[in-house]
Design a protein around this motif. Structure first.
Motif, PDB file in Angstrom:
ATOM      1  N   ASN A 113       0.752  -0.963   0.240  1.00 49.19           N
ATOM      2  CA  ASN A 113      -0.057  -0.055  -0.138  1.00 49.19           C
ATOM      3  C   ASN A 113       0.868   1.438  -0.060  1.00 49.19           C
ATOM      4  N   TYR A 114       2.067   1.409   0.747  1.00 47.60           N
ATOM      5  CA  TYR A 114       2.709   2.458   0.795  1.00 47.60           C
ATOM      6  C   TYR A 114       3.574   2.678  -0.669  1.00 47.60           C
ATOM      7  N   ARG A 115       3.930   1.581  -1.317  1.00 46.48           N
ATOM      8  CA  ARG A 115       4.211   1.687  -2.619  1.00 46.48           C
ATOM      9  C   ARG A 115       3.679   2.565  -3.592  1.00 46.48           C
ATOM     10  N   ALA A 122       2.016   8.280   5.698  1.00 43.98           N
ATOM     11  CA  ALA A 122       2.023   7.191   5.595  1.00 43.98           C
ATOM     12  C   ALA A 122       3.373   6.390   6.140  1.00 43.98           C
ATOM     13  N   PHE A 123       4.277   7.001   5.813  1.00 43.92           N
ATOM     14  CA  PHE A 123       5.543   6.457   6.238  1.00 43.92           C
ATOM     15  C   PHE A 123       5.510   6.439   7.802  1.00 43.92           C
ATOM     16  N   SER A 124       5.272   7.450   8.338  1.00 46.62           N
ATOM     17  CA  SER A 124       5.350   7.609   9.784  1.00 46.62           C
ATOM     18  C   SER A 124       4.266   6.531  10.588  1.00 46.62           C
ATOM     19  N   ALA A 125       3.101   6.499   9.818  1.00 49.29           N
ATOM     20  CA  ALA A 125       2.259   5.441  10.463  1.00 49.29           C
ATOM     21  C   ALA A 125       2.687   3.803  10.168  1.00 49.29           C
ATOM     22  N   ASP A 157      13.957   7.532  -1.203  1.00 51.26           N
ATOM     23  CA  ASP A 157      14.798   6.971  -0.149  1.00 51.26           C
ATOM     24  C   ASP A 157      13.590   6.283   1.041  1.00 51.26           C
ATOM     25  N   SER A 158      12.444   6.822   1.277  1.00 52.04           N
ATOM     26  CA  SER A 158      11.587   6.317   1.972  1.00 52.04           C
ATOM     27  C   SER A 158      11.047   4.982   1.549  1.00 52.04           C
ATOM     28  N   LEU A 159      10.691   4.633   0.409  1.00 45.09           N
ATOM     29  CA  LEU A 159      10.533   3.514  -0.283  1.00 45.09           C
ATOM     30  C   LEU A 159      11.693   2.469  -0.066  1.00 45.09           C
ATOM     31  N   THR A 160      12.956   3.011  -0.096  1.00 46.38           N
ATOM     32  CA  THR A 160      14.141   2.167   0.072  1.00 46.38           C
ATOM     33  C   THR A 160      14.022   1.682   1.498  1.00 46.38           C
ATOM     34  N   ILE A 161      13.924   2.549   2.332  1.00 46.25           N
ATOM     35  CA  ILE A 161      13.804   2.031   3.647  1.00 46.25           C
ATOM     36  C   ILE A 161      12.659   1.033   4.035  1.00 46.25           C
ATOM     37  N   ASN A 163      11.226  -0.955   2.144  1.00 45.48           N
ATOM     38  CA  ASN A 163      11.518  -2.044   1.387  1.00 45.48           C
ATOM     39  C   ASN A 163      12.609  -2.872   2.168  1.00 45.48           C
ATOM     40  N   GLN A 164      13.560  -2.279   2.592  1.00 50.10           N
ATOM     41  CA  GLN A 164      14.723  -3.061   3.642  1.00 50.10           C
ATOM     42  C   GLN A 164      14.188  -3.511   4.837  1.00 50.10           C
ATOM     43  N   ILE A 165      13.352  -2.746   5.371  1.00 51.18           N
ATOM     44  CA  ILE A 165      12.679  -3.327   6.813  1.00 51.18           C
ATOM     45  C   ILE A 165      11.904  -4.673   6.638  1.00 51.18           C
ATOM     46  N   VAL A 166      11.039  -4.558   5.447  1.00 50.58           N
ATOM     47  CA  VAL A 166      10.322  -5.695   5.315  1.00 50.58           C
ATOM     48  C   VAL A 166      11.209  -6.790   4.772  1.00 50.58           C
ATOM     49  N   GLY A 167      12.202  -6.440   4.118  1.00 47.69           N
ATOM     50  CA  GLY A 167      13.086  -7.782   3.653  1.00 47.69           C
ATOM     51  C   GLY A 167      13.814  -8.107   4.547  1.00 47.69           C
ATOM     52  N   SER A 168      14.375  -7.271   5.665  1.00 49.32           N
ATOM     53  CA  SER A 168      15.080  -7.948   6.769  1.00 49.32           C
ATOM     54  C   SER A 168      14.101  -8.883   7.665  1.00 49.32           C
ATOM     55  N   GLN A 169      12.840  -8.520   7.731  1.00 48.72           N
ATOM     56  CA  GLN A 169      12.027  -9.541   8.312  1.00 48.72           C
ATOM     57  C   GLN A 169      11.433 -10.587   7.672  1.00 48.72           C
ATOM     58  N   VAL A 170      11.145 -10.504   6.501  1.00 52.55           N
ATOM     59  CA  VAL A 170      10.546 -11.715   5.637  1.00 52.55           C
ATOM     60  C   VAL A 170      11.621 -12.537   5.273  1.00 52.55           C
TER      61      VAL A 170
END
Length: 259
Positions: A113-115, A122-125, A157-161, A163-170
Motif C-alpha cells: 500500500n505504501y508503494r 503514511a511512512f510515519s504510520a 529514500d523512504s521507499l528504500t527504507i 523495502n529494507q525493513i520488510v526484507g530484513s523481516q521476511v
C-alpha cells in the motif's frame, strides 16, 4: 559419560559436521525462510534442522539430544525414534511458519500500500504500526521527510527504507534443531514423568513432568509476549512440543498394534 544410541549418534554427528562447514551462503539457502519470501523452498522445512547459528546454539540442542534422546530410542526403537524426531522438527517448522505468515502478512500488505501512495504521514504510520523498533534510528530521516515531503529523492529514500525493513523481516532465515529437541523433551516427560533430573541452573532435582510443564509455559509466554528484539523462535519450540504430544498420545492409543 553419555551412552549414545545409533540414531542419536548419527544425528549428533550430522549436526556437528554441518556446523563446521556452515556459512552465510548455506544458511541463506537451507535455513527456513518465510512463506512470504522469494527465498522459501519446501526442502528448508527439513534442512533447517541441521543448521545452527553459533556454538552456544548447537551445544544446547545437542546436550538435549544426548540427554533425553537415547532413552526414547531404546524405548521405541531406531526407526520409530527417527520418524518421531523428523516429525517434530518439521511440525515445529510448519507451526513457526504459519505464525510468521500471520504476523507478516499485514506488514507485507502495508508495504504494498505504501508503494502505491508514499508520503510522510503514511511512512510515519508504517513505522509506528509495523517497525517501532527502528524509530529511534529513523528520527533524523523522518524530520527531513517532514520538512520536505514532496522531495522526490526523499520519497524514494523512504521507499528504500520500507523495502529494507520488510526484507530484513521476511528474508531472515530460522535455523536449528530446537523444535525437534523440544519434541524429544516433551516425549520424555510424557513417557517417563517421574524420572528425577538434576538441573545445572539452579542445581536442584526435578521430575521430568515438571520440567516439561515449565518449558512449555515459558515458551508459550515468550512466544506471545516476546519483544521485537527477541531472536528466539519460540513458536518452533512450542510446535515441537505440540507435535510430540499429539504423536505420543496417538502411539499410546495404538499400543496394541505394535507392542
Amino acid at each position: 559419560m553419555f551412552s549414545l544410541t545409533p540414531v542419536v549418534r548419527v544425528i549428533l554427528i550430522l549436526n556437528v559436521l554441518v556446523f563446521f562447514v556452515t556459512n552465510d551462503a548455506i544458511i541463506g539457502q537451507f535455513g527456513l525462510h518465510s512463506f512470504l519470501s522469494d527465498r522459501f523452498n519446501p526442502i528448508q522445512l527439513l534442512t533447517h534442522m541441521f543448521l545452527h547459528g553459533g556454538f552456544g546454539h548447537i551445544f544446547s540442542n545437542m546436550i538435549g539430544l544426548i540427554v533425553f534422546g537415547p532413552m526414547l530410542e531404546q524405548f521405541w526403537g531406531s526407526r520409530r525414534f527417527t520418524f518421531f524426531y523428523l516429525f517434530c522438527g518439521i511440525g515445529a517448522a510448519l507451526l513457526f511458519s504459519g505464525v510468521n505468515y500471520w504476523e507478516m502478512k499485514d506488514v507485507v500488505d502495508a508495504v504494498q500500500n505504501y508503494r502505491l501512495e508514499p508520503g510522510y504521514d503514511a511512512f510515519s504510520a508504517f513505522i509506528d504500526q509495523h517497525a517501532s523498533s527502528y524509530y529511534d534510528q529513523l528520527v533524523p530521516f523522518m524530520e527531513k521527510f517532514k520538512s520536505y515531503p514532496n522531495d522526490p529523492k526523499t520519497v524514494q529514500d523512504s521507499l528504500t527504507i520500507v523495502n529494507q525493513i520488510v526484507g530484513s523481516q521476511v528474508n531472515e532465515p530460522m535455523v536449528g534443531a530446537s523444535g525437534a529437541i523440544f519434541g524429544v523433551i516433551m516425549a520424555f516427560g510424557l513417557l517417563f514423568p517421574n524420572t528425577q533430573l538434576f538441573l545445572l541452573f539452579p542445581p536442584i532435582p526435578i521430575k521430568a513432568k515438571y520440567l516439561v510443564i515449565f518449558y512449555g509455559a515459558y515458551e508459550l509466554y515468550s512466544g506471545v509476549y516476546r519483544a521485537q528484539t527477541d531472536n528466539v523462535a519460540h513458536f518452533a519450540h512450542i510446535g515441537g512440543m505440540l507435535f510430540a504430544f499429539i504423536l505420543v498420545k496417538y502411539w499410546n492409543s495404538q499400543r496394541k498394534t505394535f507392542y
